[in-house]
Write a protein that holds these residues in place. Structure first.
Motif, PDB file in Angstrom:
ATOM      1  N   GLU A  45       0.880  -2.478  -4.867  1.00 54.37           N
ATOM      2  CA  GLU A  45      -0.287  -1.599  -4.952  1.00 54.37           C
ATOM      3  C   GLU A  45      -1.361  -2.211  -5.835  1.00 54.37           C
ATOM      4  OE1 GLU A  45      -2.287   0.714  -4.425  1.00 54.37           O
ATOM      5  OE2 GLU A  45      -1.308   1.884  -2.883  1.00 54.37           O
TER       6      GLU A  45
ATOM      7  N   GLU B 162      -5.563  -7.108   8.303  1.00 54.74           N
ATOM      8  CA  GLU B 162      -4.802  -6.955   7.054  1.00 54.74           C
ATOM      9  C   GLU B 162      -3.982  -8.207   6.750  1.00 54.74           C
ATOM     10  OE1 GLU B 162      -3.143  -3.314   5.932  1.00 54.74           O
ATOM     11  OE2 GLU B 162      -4.531  -2.095   7.098  1.00 54.74           O
TER      12      GLU B 162
ATOM     13  N   SER C 180       2.095  -4.174   6.019  1.00 58.48           N
ATOM     14  CA  SER C 180       0.864  -3.715   5.369  1.00 58.48           C
ATOM     15  C   SER C 180       0.424  -2.378   5.948  1.00 58.48           C
ATOM     16  CB  SER C 180      -0.252  -4.750   5.552  1.00 58.48           C
ATOM     17  OG  SER C 180      -0.566  -4.912   6.921  1.00 58.48           O
TER      18      SER C 180
ATOM     19  N   VAL D  24      -4.817  -8.538   3.003  1.00 58.34           N
ATOM     20  CA  VAL D  24      -3.923  -8.136   1.906  1.00 58.34           C
ATOM     21  C   VAL D  24      -2.651  -8.982   1.904  1.00 58.34           C
ATOM     22  CG1 VAL D  24      -4.825  -5.794   1.737  1.00 58.34           C
ATOM     23  CG2 VAL D  24      -2.964  -6.254   3.321  1.00 58.34           C
TER      24      VAL D  24
ATOM     25  N   GLY E  59       0.823  -1.202   0.000  1.00 53.67           N
ATOM     26  CA  GLY E  59       0.000   0.000   0.000  1.00 53.67           C
ATOM     27  C   GLY E  59       0.860   1.256   0.000  1.00 53.67           C
TER      28      GLY E  59
ATOM     29  N   THR F 181      -2.821  -0.613   4.488  1.00 52.31           N
ATOM     30  CA  THR F 181      -3.841  -0.411   3.462  1.00 52.31           C
ATOM     31  C   THR F 181      -5.219  -0.052   4.008  1.00 52.31           C
ATOM     32  OG1 THR F 181      -4.588  -2.723   3.428  1.00 52.31           O
ATOM     33  CG2 THR F 181      -2.672  -2.176   2.063  1.00 52.31           C
TER      34      THR F 181
END
Length: 421
Positions: A240, A302, A271, A278, A217, A273
């Motif tokens: 991304e 996350e 992370s 993720v 991110g 984000t």
């Protein structure tokens, strides 16, 4: 004086907490100035405020400022691992502020403390992650008629509140303090950048120089983490989903690739984000042996921790904030701080200097809501530009920095269209 109620770990920690709170205040000149102003003017006289925030030294100076302005406050924690128990004790014992927060509290106690904050029947709310507002709307709707407005401190909370507003579920106005320019340009970038690496280094004591460090991110927080990791001599990769941010990261000099590729060669993956899973099962299955994984987003979703637990043949705790998962093929994956905010769980959070601006925005936004909330639409509002500018001006003045001002001729030129080449 209002009756102080609490559920904290240890009252005897109060003196140590007060010393650290006072230390932080030396780096918070804007809040110091606002405290003096609020003591004189009492702009929040009679206001009942409930805050679901990280209970840190900086937050203590935020609530001291609000109390100086006449507010009646009750605090609970916005993350089970972010509470500094000595600060909670100092707020209760030395500053007469009700606090319901214990570091390491389980999920049941966490929500019991949120219930206590709602029992305060707030007219104004302060949130960091939107758990207080969410619980208020889901389970305590009888209290909604009292609420004039609220503020939200972090990206994750703003995302949740905008979803509520889109569903016409939000019943009062909320100011997105997170989106103030003096917040995300400095707190998110410089604060998160420094404090995230601080948490990782304290937890692991591993040298970053020469290591491959992946940031998941590239928002304002991700930018800060990548910048600081590069400064430590790490080889930084950015992953991304947004093409513009990916392009920006590339132009900033970072390698950009899918996380599935980065996981194979990364020594660290962090992370930032605000989204779920993720770092997922597919990444664990190819991750480099010994990879350290951490989260700097608000919630511990996350990283897909249940998937990691499912893949693990055995686990161990080699250091205080590290859980090491050994997979069936012998590879080890090292999770920091239970996947929670690593900068607050394994370190002390953001430096006071940047929180000075963020919390000055918080304070002034609360006053704005107290004065204007009943006339505002039930949606997520930006911090008024006048507040953002005031915070920047006060911060520059405290730093002894002067800037130029436009002449009347320049102001006239910028507001006209007739004059050209």
């Amino acid at each position: 004086m209002n009756r102080v109620i609490c559920d904290i770990k240890d009252h005897s920690l109060a003196d140590a907490g007060r010393n650290r709170i006072d230390w932080a205040l030396t780096e918070m000149p804007v809040l110091r100035s606002l405290q003096e102003q609020f003591t004189r003017e009492q702009p929040l006289a009679g206001a009942r405020i409930s805050g679901c925030l990280h209970i840190t030294t900086e937050t203590a100076n935020l609530v001291r400022t609000l109390k100086a302005g006449g507010a009646e406050l009750l605090l609970c924690a916005s993350n089970p691992l972010s509470t500094q128990d000595d600060v909670a004790a100092a707020l209760v014992e030395h500053y007469g502020i009700s606090v319901f927060a214990v570091r390491g509290e389980d999920n049941r106690l966490y929500y019991r403390h949120i219930a206590a904050a709602l029992d305060h029947r707030p007219q104004l709310t302060m949130d960091d992650g939107a758990d207080l507002v969410s619980e208020l709307h889901k389970n305590r709707r009888d209290l909604l008629s009292d609420v004039i407005g609220g503020t939200e401190e972090t990206t994750t909370g703003v995302i949740r509140l905008r979803a509520m507003a889109a569903d016409n579920a939000l019943t009062f106005p909320v100011v997105a303090v997170n989106d103030a320019m003096t917040k995300h340009l400095f707190d998110n970038r410089y604060g998160t950048g420094q404090s995230t690496l601080d948490g990782i280094i304290r937890a692991t004591n591993i040298l970053l120089a020469g290591k491959t460090f992946t940031v998941v991110g590239y928002g304002w927080c991700g930018r800060g983490i990548a910048m600081r990791a590069k400064g430590h001599g790490a080889h930084v990769i950015v992953t991304e989903v947004n093409p513009l941010k990916a392009l920006e990261a590339t132009m900033d000099g970072f390698r950009v690739m899918p996380l599935l590729e980065a996981a194979v060669c990364s020594d660290f993956i962090v992370s930032a984000t605000g989204d779920k899973h993720v770092i997922d099962r597919s990444h664990f299955q190819v991750m480099k042996d010994g990879c350290v994984i951490a989260n700097s987003g608000h919630f511990n979703v996350e990283i897909n921790i249940p998937a990691l637990q499912d893949l693990a043949a055995k686990t161990s705790r080699p250091r205080r904030f590290i859980e090491e998962y050994q997979l069936a093929d012998g590879r080890r994956i090292r999770l920091l701080a239970e996947g929670r905010l690593v900068n607050l769980a394994a370190a002390e959070g953001h430096p006071a200097t940047v929180m000075d601006m963020s919390f000055a925005n918080q304070v002034l936004s609360i006053v704005h809501l107290w004065n204007n909330g009943k006339k505002m639409e039930n949606k997520v509002h930006p911090v008024p530009g006048s507040i953002d500018d005031k915070v920047a001006i006060m911060k520059l003045a405290a730093m002894g920095i002067s800037i130029d001002t436009l002449t009347q001729e320049q102001q006239a030129y910028l507001s006209s269209w007739q004059e050209g080449t």
